[in-house]
Design a protein around this motif. Sequence first.
Motif, short mmCIF file in Angstrom:
data_model
loop_
_atom_site.label_atom_id
_atom_site.label_comp_id
_atom_site.label_asym_id
_atom_site.label_seq_id
_atom_site.Cartn_x
_atom_site.Cartn_y
_atom_site.Cartn_z
N ALA A 1 -0.66 -1.58 -8.33
CA ALA A 1 -1.67 -2.35 -9.32
C ALA A 1 -2.80 -1.10 -9.54
CB ALA A 1 -2.40 -3.47 -8.79
N GLY A 2 -2.76 -0.24 -8.83
CA GLY A 2 -3.67 1.08 -9.00
C GLY A 2 -4.48 1.32 -7.79
N TYR A 3 -5.76 1.70 -7.65
CA TYR A 3 -6.35 1.89 -6.52
C TYR A 3 -7.78 1.35 -6.54
CZ TYR A 3 -8.42 5.37 -9.58
OH TYR A 3 -9.29 6.29 -10.50
N ILE B 1 0.67 -1.25 -0.15
CA ILE B 1 0.05 -0.16 0.00
C ILE B 1 0.97 1.25 0.32
CG2 ILE B 1 -1.84 1.22 1.21
CD1 ILE B 1 -2.50 -1.40 2.39
N PHE B 2 0.63 2.03 -0.85
CA PHE B 2 1.06 3.30 -1.00
C PHE B 2 0.54 4.40 -0.04
CE2 PHE B 2 3.98 1.93 -3.50
CZ PHE B 2 3.87 1.53 -4.87
N SER B 3 -0.74 4.35 -0.12
CA SER B 3 -1.40 5.43 0.63
C SER B 3 -3.06 5.16 0.54
CB SER B 3 -1.50 6.77 0.12
OG SER B 3 -2.16 6.72 -1.30
N VAL C 1 -9.74 10.73 7.53
CA VAL C 1 -9.16 11.20 6.38
C VAL C 1 -7.78 10.96 6.28
CG1 VAL C 1 -9.20 12.69 4.39
CG2 VAL C 1 -11.33 12.44 5.81
N SER C 2 -7.02 11.02 5.26
CA SER C 2 -5.53 10.78 5.22
C SER C 2 -4.84 12.24 6.05
CB SER C 2 -4.85 10.73 4.08
OG SER C 2 -5.29 12.12 3.36
N GLY C 3 -5.35 13.39 6.03
CA GLY C 3 -4.92 14.40 6.65
C GLY C 3 -5.28 14.49 8.28
N ARG D 1 -10.14 4.61 -1.48
CA ARG D 1 -8.96 4.73 -2.51
C ARG D 1 -7.54 4.47 -1.95
NH1 ARG D 1 -8.80 7.99 -7.16
NH2 ARG D 1 -6.87 8.67 -7.60
N VAL D 2 -7.51 3.12 -2.01
CA VAL D 2 -6.01 2.69 -1.37
C VAL D 2 -5.46 2.42 -2.55
CG1 VAL D 2 -5.19 0.59 -0.38
CG2 VAL D 2 -7.53 1.37 0.45
N VAL D 3 -4.11 3.12 -2.74
CA VAL D 3 -3.15 2.97 -3.75
C VAL D 3 -1.97 2.12 -3.55
CG1 VAL D 3 -1.70 4.64 -5.03
CG2 VAL D 3 -3.70 5.59 -4.37
N THR D 4 -2.14 1.15 -4.48
CA THR D 4 -1.08 0.17 -4.51
C THR D 4 -0.41 0.13 -5.73
OG1 THR D 4 -2.48 -1.50 -5.49
CG2 THR D 4 -2.85 -1.41 -3.29
#
Length: 120
Positions: A104-106, A28-30, A52-54, A99-102
Motif C-alpha cells: 500500500a505504500g510506506y 512487508i517488503f522492507s 538500519v537495514s544495512g 519507512r516500512v514498505v508495504t
Amino acid sequence: QVQLVESGGGLVQPGGSLRLSCTVSGSIFSIHVMGWYRQAPGKERELVANIVSGGSTNYADSARGRFTISRNNTKTTVYLQMSSLKRQEEAVYCCNAVRVVTPAGYGDYWGQGTQVTVSS
C-alpha cells in the motif's frame, strides 16, 4: 496492516538484565530502520538504539556499552539486550519502525510499548 508487538519488559533489580523483543507483522517488503525508544514519566521520549537495514547500529550515549540491538535473519524482529540496568532507566520502552514498505505504500509505525521497572 502493519503491527509492532513488543515483549520482554518487566521488573528487574538494579544491575540486572532484560531482553526486549519487537516483531513486525503484515505484508512487508522492507524496513529501513528499527529501533527502541523509551519514555519515563515526566520526560520526553528518547532514542535508546536503532539498527538500519544495512546493519549499522546507533546507541544513545547512556546505552552504549551496556545495551545491544540486534535483529533476526528476516529483519522483522528486533531485540534489545539490556544489562547493568539503572533505576533511572525505568520507562516504557517502545519499538519503532521507519519507512516500512508495504503493497500500500510506506510509513512509520510504533508499538504499544512495554514497561521496564528497575527496582529492588
